[in-house]
Scaffold this motif. Structure first.
Motif, mmCIF file in Angstrom:
data_model
loop_
_atom_site.group_PDB
_atom_site.id
_atom_site.type_symbol
_atom_site.label_atom_id
_atom_site.label_comp_id
_atom_site.label_asym_id
_atom_site.label_seq_id
_atom_site.Cartn_x
_atom_site.Cartn_y
_atom_site.Cartn_z
ATOM 1 N N ASP A 88 0.150 -1.015 0.011
ATOM 2 C CA ASP A 88 0.020 0.047 -0.440
ATOM 3 C C ASP A 88 1.072 1.484 0.439
ATOM 4 O O ASP A 88 0.374 2.542 -0.609
ATOM 5 C CB ASP A 88 -0.577 -0.019 1.295
ATOM 6 C CG ASP A 88 -2.496 -1.154 1.024
ATOM 7 O OD1 ASP A 88 -2.283 -1.859 0.072
ATOM 8 O OD2 ASP A 88 -2.550 -1.653 2.061
ATOM 9 N N LEU A 89 1.653 1.043 0.707
ATOM 10 C CA LEU A 89 3.210 2.663 1.049
ATOM 11 C C LEU A 89 3.577 2.581 -0.266
ATOM 12 O O LEU A 89 3.613 3.501 -1.058
ATOM 13 C CB LEU A 89 3.483 2.043 1.805
ATOM 14 C CG LEU A 89 4.968 3.146 2.000
ATOM 15 C CD1 LEU A 89 4.247 4.452 2.690
ATOM 16 C CD2 LEU A 89 5.958 2.836 3.062
ATOM 17 N N LEU A 90 3.994 1.395 -1.087
ATOM 18 C CA LEU A 90 4.778 1.329 -2.433
ATOM 19 C C LEU A 90 3.557 2.355 -3.637
ATOM 20 O O LEU A 90 3.924 2.875 -4.703
ATOM 21 C CB LEU A 90 4.155 0.051 -3.423
ATOM 22 C CG LEU A 90 5.596 -0.076 -4.655
ATOM 23 C CD1 LEU A 90 6.679 0.854 -4.034
ATOM 24 C CD2 LEU A 90 5.570 -1.550 -4.594
ATOM 25 N N LEU A 91 2.160 1.823 -3.361
ATOM 26 C CA LEU A 91 1.019 2.871 -4.366
ATOM 27 C C LEU A 91 1.325 3.972 -3.962
ATOM 28 O O LEU A 91 1.769 5.032 -5.188
ATOM 29 C CB LEU A 91 0.134 2.047 -3.872
ATOM 30 C CG LEU A 91 -0.908 0.627 -4.446
ATOM 31 C CD1 LEU A 91 -2.128 0.244 -3.896
ATOM 32 C CD2 LEU A 91 -0.649 1.046 -5.638
ATOM 33 N N LEU A 92 1.184 4.726 -2.762
ATOM 34 C CA LEU A 92 1.268 5.878 -3.251
ATOM 35 C C LEU A 92 3.009 6.372 -3.151
ATOM 36 O O LEU A 92 2.842 7.423 -3.529
ATOM 37 C CB LEU A 92 1.640 5.987 -1.278
ATOM 38 C CG LEU A 92 1.423 8.014 -0.245
ATOM 39 C CD1 LEU A 92 0.701 7.834 0.771
ATOM 40 C CD2 LEU A 92 2.460 8.618 -0.512
ATOM 41 N N MET A 93 4.121 5.991 -2.508
ATOM 42 C CA MET A 93 4.745 5.837 -3.399
ATOM 43 C C MET A 93 5.047 6.897 -5.078
ATOM 44 O O MET A 93 5.588 7.270 -5.568
ATOM 45 C CB MET A 93 6.222 5.301 -3.186
ATOM 46 C CG MET A 93 6.490 5.139 -1.288
ATOM 47 S SD MET A 93 7.461 3.814 -0.976
ATOM 48 C CE MET A 93 9.461 4.521 -2.094
ATOM 49 N N THR A 94 4.738 5.301 -5.288
ATOM 50 C CA THR A 94 4.463 5.411 -7.528
ATOM 51 C C THR A 94 3.403 6.861 -7.566
ATOM 52 O O THR A 94 4.106 7.471 -8.753
ATOM 53 C CB THR A 94 3.709 3.947 -7.667
ATOM 54 O OG1 THR A 94 4.295 3.256 -6.965
ATOM 55 C CG2 THR A 94 3.433 4.250 -9.305
ATOM 56 N N ARG A 95 1.919 7.142 -6.898
ATOM 57 C CA ARG A 95 1.735 8.284 -7.473
ATOM 58 C C ARG A 95 2.134 9.753 -6.773
ATOM 59 O O ARG A 95 2.185 10.397 -7.798
ATOM 60 C CB ARG A 95 0.357 8.053 -7.030
ATOM 61 C CG ARG A 95 -0.434 8.992 -6.871
ATOM 62 C CD ARG A 95 -1.288 8.967 -8.872
ATOM 63 N NE ARG A 95 -1.835 10.181 -9.054
ATOM 64 C CZ ARG A 95 -1.243 11.214 -9.751
ATOM 65 N NH1 ARG A 95 -0.079 11.538 -9.480
ATOM 66 N NH2 ARG A 95 -2.579 12.411 -9.876
ATOM 67 N N GLY A 96 3.280 9.311 -5.752
ATOM 68 C CA GLY A 96 3.841 10.555 -5.739
ATOM 69 C C GLY A 96 4.787 10.732 -6.363
ATOM 70 O O GLY A 96 5.414 12.537 -6.375
#
Length: 293
Positions: A247-255
């Protein structure tokens, strides 16, 4: 969205962040209206005392003190009370037009600073995510809030990209002509009054400040969005549960993708764009000045 964010329960630290951002927006709004009040004073108030800042009054202003605005009249304004009513109408129109012009900028600054405050709060939560006992729930809340803020930014971008495109073109043309006008007045050695000098200089500063405001807001928004990416990366994600880390990776990818306001979806609204625009306008001033010689 802004009302819900203020009503929502929050810690004192988060509330102070929101208050600080709101105060920044308030300072910009006050300064913006002060600049517009100065312009309104020159355009609408000074003519009442017979001191017009217009340099080329012509047949559209027959026989009396020039009106604040130069236009064509379908009736005789030399008679009373037509002259007084027309003058008062133009003063009211100028004041309303300046308030509307500033309101567009002020609303953008208010919304951008509010979103930056929410991103600040999100950044603080992300930095200390591993210190929460129920960090998986906190992360889900952070993801939900991040998506909501990104949607809000998209709405602002869709609303303002056309406005920004027209304003950038307007700024480049108007800044070039006003700069050329000021230079020409000094080159010709005209005995221009102090009132006219202050008016022209304040007008150039007014236009310059408003366009700089857009770019500063865009720059602040880009920087704040990038902080979310680095805050997520700085977590000890390698010690978390693998499902939570995904889930944290999703935020990093979008960010990692640039989030910014654009000029007609062509160029980002940043200080680099503003400097390029000023450079182009100064080039036009140089061309006009050389051609005139």
């Amino acid at each position: 969205m802004i009302a819900k964010d203020w009503i929502m329960l929050k810690s004192n630290q988060e509330r102070n962040i929101m208050i600080r951002r709101a105060q920044n927006a308030r300072i910009i709004i006050i300064c913006s209206y002060c600049i517009m009040a100065l312009a309104c004073f020159f355009v609408a108030v000074l003519p009442i005392f017979g001191m017009s800042v217009r340099l080329t009054p012509n047949i559209t202003d027959p026989g009396r003190t020039p009106m604040p605005l130069q236009t064509h009249y379908i009736y005789d304004i030399t008679k009373r009370p037509q002259y007084e009513l027309t003058f008062i109408g133009q003063v009211i129109y100028v004041a309303i037009a300046m308030m509307i012009y500033s309101a567009v900028d002020n609303f953008l600054s208010l919304v951008v600073f509010h979103i930056c405050g929410q991103l600040d709060i999100l950044e603080n939560r992300m930095q200390y995510l591993d210190k929460y006992i129920n960090y998986h729930k906190i992360l889900k809340l952070c993801l939900t809030k991040h998506i909501r803020l990104l949607r809000a930014i998209d709405i602002i971008e869709d609303t303002y990209n056309g406005i920004l495109l027209s304003l950038f073109i307007y700024f480049a043309i108007l800044f070039a002509f006003y700069g050329f006008r000021v230079i020409s007045l000094f080159d010709e050695g005209n005995n221009i009054s102090i009132t006219h000098s202050i008016y022209f200089i304040s007008t150039v500063i007014n236009i310059f400040t408003h366009m700089c405001l857009y770019c500063v807001l865009g720059e602040i928004l880009v920087a704040q969005c990038n902080k979310i990416y680095y805050a997520a990366y700085s977590n000890k994600w390698y010690t978390m549960d693998p499902k939570v880390a995904e889930d944290l990776l999703l935020l990093m990818t979008r960010g990692s993708k640039q989030i910014c306001l654009t000029v007609g979806k062509m160029s980002p609204v940043t200080m680099a764009t503003f400097c390029s625009l000023v450079k182009t306008s100064v080039g036009y001033i140089s061309v006009l000045h050389t051609t005139r010689r």
